[in-house]
Scaffold this active site. Structure first.
Site, PDB file in Angstrom:
ATOM      1  N   THR A  71       0.850  -1.196   0.000  1.00  0.00           N
ATOM      2  CA  THR A  71       0.000   0.000   0.000  1.00  0.00           C
ATOM      3  C   THR A  71       0.884   1.244   0.000  1.00  0.00           C
ATOM      4  OG1 THR A  71      -1.795  -1.130   1.149  1.00  0.00           O
ATOM      5  CG2 THR A  71      -1.719   1.263   1.372  1.00  0.00           C
ATOM      6  N   ASN A 151      -6.546  -9.724  -7.088  1.00  0.00           N
ATOM      7  CA  ASN A 151      -6.638 -10.404  -5.796  1.00  0.00           C
ATOM      8  C   ASN A 151      -8.003 -11.020  -5.530  1.00  0.00           C
ATOM      9  OD1 ASN A 151      -6.883  -7.438  -5.810  1.00  0.00           O
ATOM     10  ND2 ASN A 151      -7.676  -7.708  -3.740  1.00  0.00           N
ATOM     11  N   GLN A 179       0.098  -9.866  -5.973  1.00  0.00           N
ATOM     12  CA  GLN A 179      -0.429 -11.243  -5.966  1.00  0.00           C
ATOM     13  C   GLN A 179       0.403 -12.196  -6.817  1.00  0.00           C
ATOM     14  OE1 GLN A 179      -2.818 -12.613  -4.167  1.00  0.00           O
ATOM     15  NE2 GLN A 179      -3.571 -10.768  -3.175  1.00  0.00           N
ATOM     16  N   SER A 199       4.751  -7.292  -1.657  1.00  0.00           N
ATOM     17  CA  SER A 199       4.462  -7.298  -0.224  1.00  0.00           C
ATOM     18  C   SER A 199       4.846  -8.644   0.396  1.00  0.00           C
ATOM     19  CB  SER A 199       2.963  -7.036  -0.031  1.00  0.00           C
ATOM     20  OG  SER A 199       2.660  -6.995   1.336  1.00  0.00           O
ATOM     21  N   HIS A 201       4.037 -10.349   3.052  1.00  0.00           N
ATOM     22  CA  HIS A 201       3.098 -11.307   3.662  1.00  0.00           C
ATOM     23  C   HIS A 201       2.255 -12.070   2.649  1.00  0.00           C
ATOM     24  CE1 HIS A 201      -0.857  -9.003   3.641  1.00  0.00           C
ATOM     25  NE2 HIS A 201      -0.027  -8.031   3.334  1.00  0.00           N
ATOM     26  N   THR A 237      14.690   4.352  10.447  1.00  0.00           N
ATOM     27  CA  THR A 237      15.523   3.160  10.668  1.00  0.00           C
ATOM     28  C   THR A 237      14.816   1.927  10.093  1.00  0.00           C
ATOM     29  OG1 THR A 237      16.462   4.171  12.618  1.00  0.00           O
ATOM     30  CG2 THR A 237      16.691   1.778  12.441  1.00  0.00           C
ATOM     31  N   CYS A 327     -20.000  -4.788   3.395  1.00  0.00           N
ATOM     32  CA  CYS A 327     -21.238  -4.312   3.993  1.00  0.00           C
ATOM     33  C   CYS A 327     -21.241  -2.796   3.950  1.00  0.00           C
ATOM     34  CB  CYS A 327     -21.329  -4.811   5.430  1.00  0.00           C
ATOM     35  SG  CYS A 327     -23.003  -4.775   6.022  1.00  0.00           S
TER      36      CYS A 327
HETATM   37  N1  PLP Z   1      -2.390  -4.814  -4.041  1.00  0.00           N
HETATM   38  C1  PLP Z   1      -3.002  -6.001  -4.087  1.00  0.00           C
HETATM   39  C2  PLP Z   1      -3.374  -6.590  -5.409  1.00  0.00           C
HETATM   40  C3  PLP Z   1      -3.287  -6.694  -2.906  1.00  0.00           C
HETATM   41  O1  PLP Z   1      -3.909  -7.881  -2.956  1.00  0.00           O
HETATM   42  C4  PLP Z   1      -2.938  -6.098  -1.672  1.00  0.00           C
HETATM   43  C5  PLP Z   1      -3.291  -6.764  -0.392  1.00  0.00           C
HETATM   44  O2  PLP Z   1      -4.384  -7.269  -0.230  1.00  0.00           O
HETATM   45  C6  PLP Z   1      -2.273  -4.872  -1.682  1.00  0.00           C
HETATM   46  C7  PLP Z   1      -2.023  -4.256  -2.881  1.00  0.00           C
HETATM   47  C8  PLP Z   1      -1.841  -4.214  -0.411  1.00  0.00           C
HETATM   48  O3  PLP Z   1      -0.737  -4.880   0.142  1.00  0.00           O
HETATM   49  P1  PLP Z   1      -0.265  -4.582   1.653  1.00  0.00           P
HETATM   50  O4  PLP Z   1      -1.049  -5.476   2.529  1.00  0.00           O
HETATM   51  O5  PLP Z   1       1.199  -4.913   1.662  1.00  0.00           O
HETATM   52  O6  PLP Z   1      -0.495  -3.156   1.917  1.00  0.00           O
END
Ligand code: PLP
Length: 381
Positions: A71, A151, A179, A199, A201, A237, A327
């Site tokens: 993000t 995603n 993704q 990203s 995670h 840092t 929602c």
């Molecule tokens: N872009 C896509 C296509 C994603 O699926 C996601 C996370 O769901 C993001 C951006 C955002 O990633 P982060 O969780 O590292 O901010």
């Protein structure tokens, strides 16, 4: 039961990555900006990680910067491309992640640039011909921001085609590869990519750490002011353990890309086949041939009172999956992606997303549960 089918949302961290990060936190606690040996060790960990990321995307080391998330990476390049590189127009698609759409909406609301969207079809494929028409229609400095893999519905774009169009019309190409990084090959040079985000995670690395590729030809000004970290681009840092964990996870994924994908494809096809044959009136959202991400299966169930409860009932059965709706004002509404592909709002969508750590047994258990839920519901009509 403890079944995790929400790997597009986030992934379990690899045990080897946890061990490695623990070791880094315990032993390599120096500040990477310090010039003594503790600092130098921490600095070298970061630079090795940068080398790994650069290698995976075929960039040079000086083009990779670590951020707190994708993000942040996406905000950083889009806002700074407009501010520093004179971007007047952004072309994007309606199925991008909110961190793209909300950023470009903000820039447009501030009158920093204007935005055009290419249409997507019912599979979520962007209209490449329209993209060319738009690019050809104006000489204004343009940034094209189109993701690699969606995603929610798993559709992949043809980034080579987009990159070549951007080259032809002298536009910059920003690609959200969150993704796909570590799951599919991404080559910034071959695809003429100017900016890219990833990203940790999403590929079995830690949360709170991401990276951005900024091509040397389009270097933006410092984004966070302060110390000289990340070559002045992003002060603060560094998250040494996070950066190192991200790179180890990326290395693991890159080394096992094909075998991981084959495992996931198998899980997906068993899942899909049983759904198709055993539950009536099932539909799948997004592209289902060639350009699709193996790990995402977006399933649309027929309307009915129990259909609304599916995600919750799966949760009760120990299965984590994701709902395709949000929602808003107390009313369940399809997500912006489902709306953009013309998905009928009355059908209930669930996104199942897989990792190489899922098993066929988990699939069978889940389908059995879904069948039980559908038998007592209005799903079988
Ligand atoms: N872009 C896509 C296509 C994603 O699926 C996601 C996370 O769901 C993001 C951006 C955002 O990633 P982060 O969780 O590292 O901010």
């Amino acid at each position: 039961m403890n079944i995790y089918f929400d790997n597009a949302s986030t992934t379990p961290i690899l045990p080897a990555v946890i061990e490695h990060m623990t070791e880094v936190m315990r032993e390599d606690y120096g500040n990477p900006s310090s010039i003594h040996k503790h600092g130098r060790k921490a600095k070298s960990i970061i630079e090795n990680a940068r080398k790994m990321v650069a290698k995976v995307i075929n960039a040079s080391i000086s083009e990779v910067f670590f951020t707190s998330s994708a993000t942040e990476a996406n905000n950083m390049v889009i806002k700074n491309a407009v501010q520093d590189l004179g971007i007047q127009r952004i072309i994007s698609s309606p199925t991008e992640h909110h961190c793209i759409l909300h950023t470009i909406n903000y820039l447009e609301s501030q009158k920093k640039c204007y935005v055009q969207y290419v249409d997507v079809d019912e599979e979520g494929n962007p209209d490449y011909e329209q993209l060319e028409v738009l690019l050809n229609a104006s000489q204004e400095k343009t940034l094209v921001s189109i993701m690699h893999g969606n995603n929610e519905i798993g559709t992949m774009t043809d980034i080579y085609k987009i990159g070549m169009l951007c080259k032809k019309y002298n536009a910059l190409f920003h690609c959200d590869t969150v993704q796909t990084i570590g799951k599919y090959p991404v080559d910034v040079q071959a695809n003429n990519i100017s900016f890219l985000s990833g990203s940790g995670h999403k590929f079995h690395g830690p949360k709170g750490i991401g990276f951005v590729f900024i091509s040397n030809a389009n270097i933006i000004l410092p984004y966070i002011h302060g110390g000289a970290q990340e070559r002045n681009m992003r002060a603060g840092t560094e998250n040494v353990a996070g950066i190192s964990g991200l790179s180890l996870a990326l290395e693991f994924n890159s080394n096992h890309m094909v075998s991981n994908r084959n495992k996931i494809l198998n899980i997906r096809s068993v899942f899909k086949k049983r759904l198709e044959t055993e539950i009536e009136d099932i539909r799948f959202n997004g592209r289902q041939h060639d350009l699709f991400m193996a790990h995402v299966l977006s399933v649309s169930f027929p309307p009915g009172p129990k259909a609304e409860m599916l995600v919750m009932n799966l949760d009760i059965a120990g299965i984590s999956a994701s709902s395709g709706s949000a929602c808003s004002a107390g009313i369940e509404e399809d997500s912006h992606v489902l709306k953009a592909i013309g998905h009928p709002n009355e059908r209930k969508t669930i996104r199942f997303s897989f990792s190489p750590f899922n098993t066929e047994e988990e699939v069978h258990y889940t389908i059995d549960k879904l069948k039980e839920m559908s038998e007592i519901s209005a799903l079988k009509m």
